[in-house]
Design a protein around this motif. Structure first.
Motif, PDB file in Angstrom:
ATOM      1  N   SER A 164      -0.225 -14.416  -0.878  1.00 22.58           N
ATOM      2  CA  SER A 164      -0.189 -15.150   0.390  1.00 22.58           C
ATOM      3  C   SER A 164       0.269 -14.194   1.489  1.00 22.58           C
ATOM      4  O   SER A 164       0.813 -13.116   1.225  1.00 22.58           O
ATOM      5  CB  SER A 164       0.776 -16.329   0.296  1.00 22.58           C
ATOM      6  OG  SER A 164       2.116 -15.862   0.202  1.00 22.58           O
ATOM      7  N   GLU A 165       0.074 -14.598   2.739  1.00 21.58           N
ATOM      8  CA  GLU A 165       0.520 -13.771   3.858  1.00 21.58           C
ATOM      9  C   GLU A 165       2.030 -13.561   3.820  1.00 21.58           C
ATOM     10  O   GLU A 165       2.534 -12.485   4.141  1.00 21.58           O
ATOM     11  CB  GLU A 165       0.105 -14.412   5.178  1.00 21.58           C
ATOM     12  CG  GLU A 165      -1.396 -14.404   5.421  1.00 21.58           C
ATOM     13  CD  GLU A 165      -1.758 -14.973   6.786  1.00 21.58           C
ATOM     14  OE1 GLU A 165      -0.825 -15.239   7.576  1.00 21.58           O
ATOM     15  OE2 GLU A 165      -2.957 -15.134   7.055  1.00 21.58           O
ATOM     16  N   ARG A 190       9.160  -8.402  -8.103  1.00 24.23           N
ATOM     17  CA  ARG A 190      10.199  -9.432  -7.918  1.00 24.23           C
ATOM     18  C   ARG A 190      10.264  -9.868  -6.459  1.00 24.23           C
ATOM     19  O   ARG A 190      10.460 -11.051  -6.163  1.00 24.23           O
ATOM     20  CB  ARG A 190      11.553  -8.907  -8.394  1.00 24.23           C
ATOM     21  CG  ARG A 190      11.696  -8.802  -9.896  1.00 24.23           C
ATOM     22  CD  ARG A 190      13.169  -8.737 -10.307  1.00 24.23           C
ATOM     23  NE  ARG A 190      13.829  -7.572  -9.744  1.00 24.23           N
ATOM     24  CZ  ARG A 190      13.920  -6.394 -10.340  1.00 24.23           C
ATOM     25  NH1 ARG A 190      13.368  -6.227 -11.537  1.00 24.23           N
ATOM     26  NH2 ARG A 190      14.550  -5.395  -9.774  1.00 24.23           N
ATOM     27  N   VAL A 191      10.108  -8.922  -5.554  1.00 22.16           N
ATOM     28  CA  VAL A 191      10.119  -9.257  -4.124  1.00 22.16           C
ATOM     29  C   VAL A 191       8.970 -10.207  -3.793  1.00 22.16           C
ATOM     30  O   VAL A 191       9.136 -11.173  -3.040  1.00 22.16           O
ATOM     31  CB  VAL A 191      10.022  -7.976  -3.266  1.00 22.16           C
ATOM     32  CG1 VAL A 191       9.803  -8.317  -1.793  1.00 22.16           C
ATOM     33  CG2 VAL A 191      11.283  -7.127  -3.425  1.00 22.16           C
ATOM     34  N   ALA A 192       7.794  -9.941  -4.371  1.00 22.23           N
ATOM     35  CA  ALA A 192       6.620 -10.781  -4.104  1.00 22.23           C
ATOM     36  C   ALA A 192       6.661 -12.093  -4.873  1.00 22.23           C
ATOM     37  O   ALA A 192       5.998 -13.064  -4.491  1.00 22.23           O
ATOM     38  CB  ALA A 192       5.347 -10.017  -4.458  1.00 22.23           C
ATOM     39  N   GLY A 193       7.404 -12.109  -5.978  1.00 21.52           N
ATOM     40  CA  GLY A 193       7.447 -13.306  -6.811  1.00 21.52           C
ATOM     41  C   GLY A 193       6.235 -13.451  -7.694  1.00 21.52           C
ATOM     42  O   GLY A 193       5.827 -14.572  -8.034  1.00 21.52           O
ATOM     43  N   VAL A 194       5.635 -12.308  -8.099  1.00 22.73           N
ATOM     44  CA  VAL A 194       4.477 -12.335  -8.983  1.00 22.73           C
ATOM     45  C   VAL A 194       4.692 -11.306 -10.090  1.00 22.73           C
ATOM     46  O   VAL A 194       5.645 -10.534 -10.063  1.00 22.73           O
ATOM     47  CB  VAL A 194       3.168 -12.017  -8.220  1.00 22.73           C
ATOM     48  CG1 VAL A 194       2.907 -13.048  -7.138  1.00 22.73           C
ATOM     49  CG2 VAL A 194       3.199 -10.610  -7.628  1.00 22.73           C
ATOM     50  N   SER A 195       3.798 -11.273 -11.060  1.00 20.37           N
ATOM     51  CA  SER A 195       3.912 -10.315 -12.149  1.00 20.37           C
ATOM     52  C   SER A 195       3.491  -8.918 -11.686  1.00 20.37           C
ATOM     53  O   SER A 195       2.826  -8.758 -10.658  1.00 20.37           O
ATOM     54  CB  SER A 195       3.025 -10.743 -13.321  1.00 20.37           C
ATOM     55  OG  SER A 195       1.652 -10.618 -12.968  1.00 20.37           O
ATOM     56  N   ASN A 196       3.855  -7.910 -12.482  1.00 18.57           N
ATOM     57  CA  ASN A 196       3.474  -6.528 -12.158  1.00 18.57           C
ATOM     58  C   ASN A 196       1.965  -6.371 -12.032  1.00 18.57           C
ATOM     59  O   ASN A 196       1.465  -5.751 -11.091  1.00 18.57           O
ATOM     60  CB  ASN A 196       3.981  -5.577 -13.244  1.00 18.57           C
ATOM     61  CG  ASN A 196       5.486  -5.474 -13.273  1.00 18.57           C
ATOM     62  OD1 ASN A 196       6.186  -6.180 -12.546  1.00 18.57           O
ATOM     63  ND2 ASN A 196       5.996  -4.593 -14.105  1.00 18.57           N
TER      64      ASN A 196
END
Length: 271
Positions: A164-165, A190-196
């Motif tokens: 997302s933006e 972790r900052v983005a809240g998604v997997s590697n």
């Protein structure tokens, strides 16, 4: 067998450059998946398992899964790049990609895959240079290699998902704020809240650049501005922008913008 270098065995992915003498090249069982990329001219070898001679050429790939044995008889000395991946890395990437339970990797010989070869040579080059690119680069290579190995028998499909933006802005802002520090794919995920693996794929889809290349470009641009606007030495600028050393900064600045730190210093003094 003469390994020229290797990374820490504790890492999810390791690399070693091997020079192997003519004769038996035997691989006992191991706890890690092993990928070998042939790095010599044509090498004639004999496989006792199938009772045939084969010719290995530069770029040919052998995959030996964890717990499996391998090997062959080589008629001449040869060089090979060995990558080893932890099973945990493969399992984590499979889970992140939504692949469910990880299917068992199969032993493969004389495989041709430009992506795997490119990843192996990129990691080898970095280790030969003393790992100036840091853990973010090695993390990215490990995830990319795991993704490719998982997809060897699958047709690639385009993903509808994306960052997302807000997620993209969080990652970009974090990179800008922490440009001096070593950055890892794990931290940025972790900052983005998604997997590697999702960050690696979706970040490139959003920016046109890999995470590693984006960080390098931002570091180069920050270094350029510091060289133009301050009296800091080149080594101080390299440190403040997250480069391993002055020559590392010079290499990437020349590659990214066609200028050198000294050239920028000279233009500042003329102005």
């Amino acid at each position: 067998m003469h390994p020229q270098f290797a990374s820490s065995a504790a890492n999810a992915v390791t690399v070693a450059a091997l020079q192997v003498e003519a004769g038996s090249f035997q691989l006992p069982q191991a706890h890690r998946h092993r990928v070998f990329v042939h790095a010599s001219a044509a090498t004639r070898s004999y496989c006792s398992q199938v009772g045939r001679y084969f010719v290995r050429r530069a770029g040919d790939i052998d995959l030996v899964p964890a717990g499996e044995e391998g090997g062959f008889e080589a008629e001449t000395r040869f060089n090979t790049i060995e990558l080893s991946l932890s099973p945990a890395l493969m399992e984590n990437v499979a889970a992140e990609l939504g692949s469910g339970s990880l299917r068992r990797l199969e032993t493969r010989h004389l495989l041709r895959d430009e992506r795997i070869e490119h990843l192996a040579r990129a990691l080898e080059k970095d280790f030969r240079s003393g790992t100036p690119s840091g853990s973010l680069f090695a993390d990215s290579i490990g995830v990319a290699l795991a993704v490719r190995l998982l997809g060897l028998d699958e047709k690639e499909t385009e993903r509808a998902s994306r960052l997302s933006e807000i997620q993209l802005k969080r990652v970009v802002d974090f990179i800008e704020a922490q440009i001096q520090t070593p950055l890892s794919l794990e931290t940025l995920s972790r900052v983005a809240g998604v997997s590697n693996s999702h960050l690696r794929t979706w970040f490139k889809a959003a920016t046109g650049l890999t995470v590693h290349r984006y960080v390098l470009r931002r570091r180069v641009e920050r270094a350029r501005l510091l060289l133009l606007a301050s009296d800091l030495s080149i080594s101080e600028v390299a440190h403040l922008t997250g480069f391993a050393h002055q020559s590392h900064l010079s290499h990437w600045m020349r590659r990214e913008i066609g200028e050198t730190p000294r050239g920028i210093e000279r233009s500042r003094s003329v102005a």
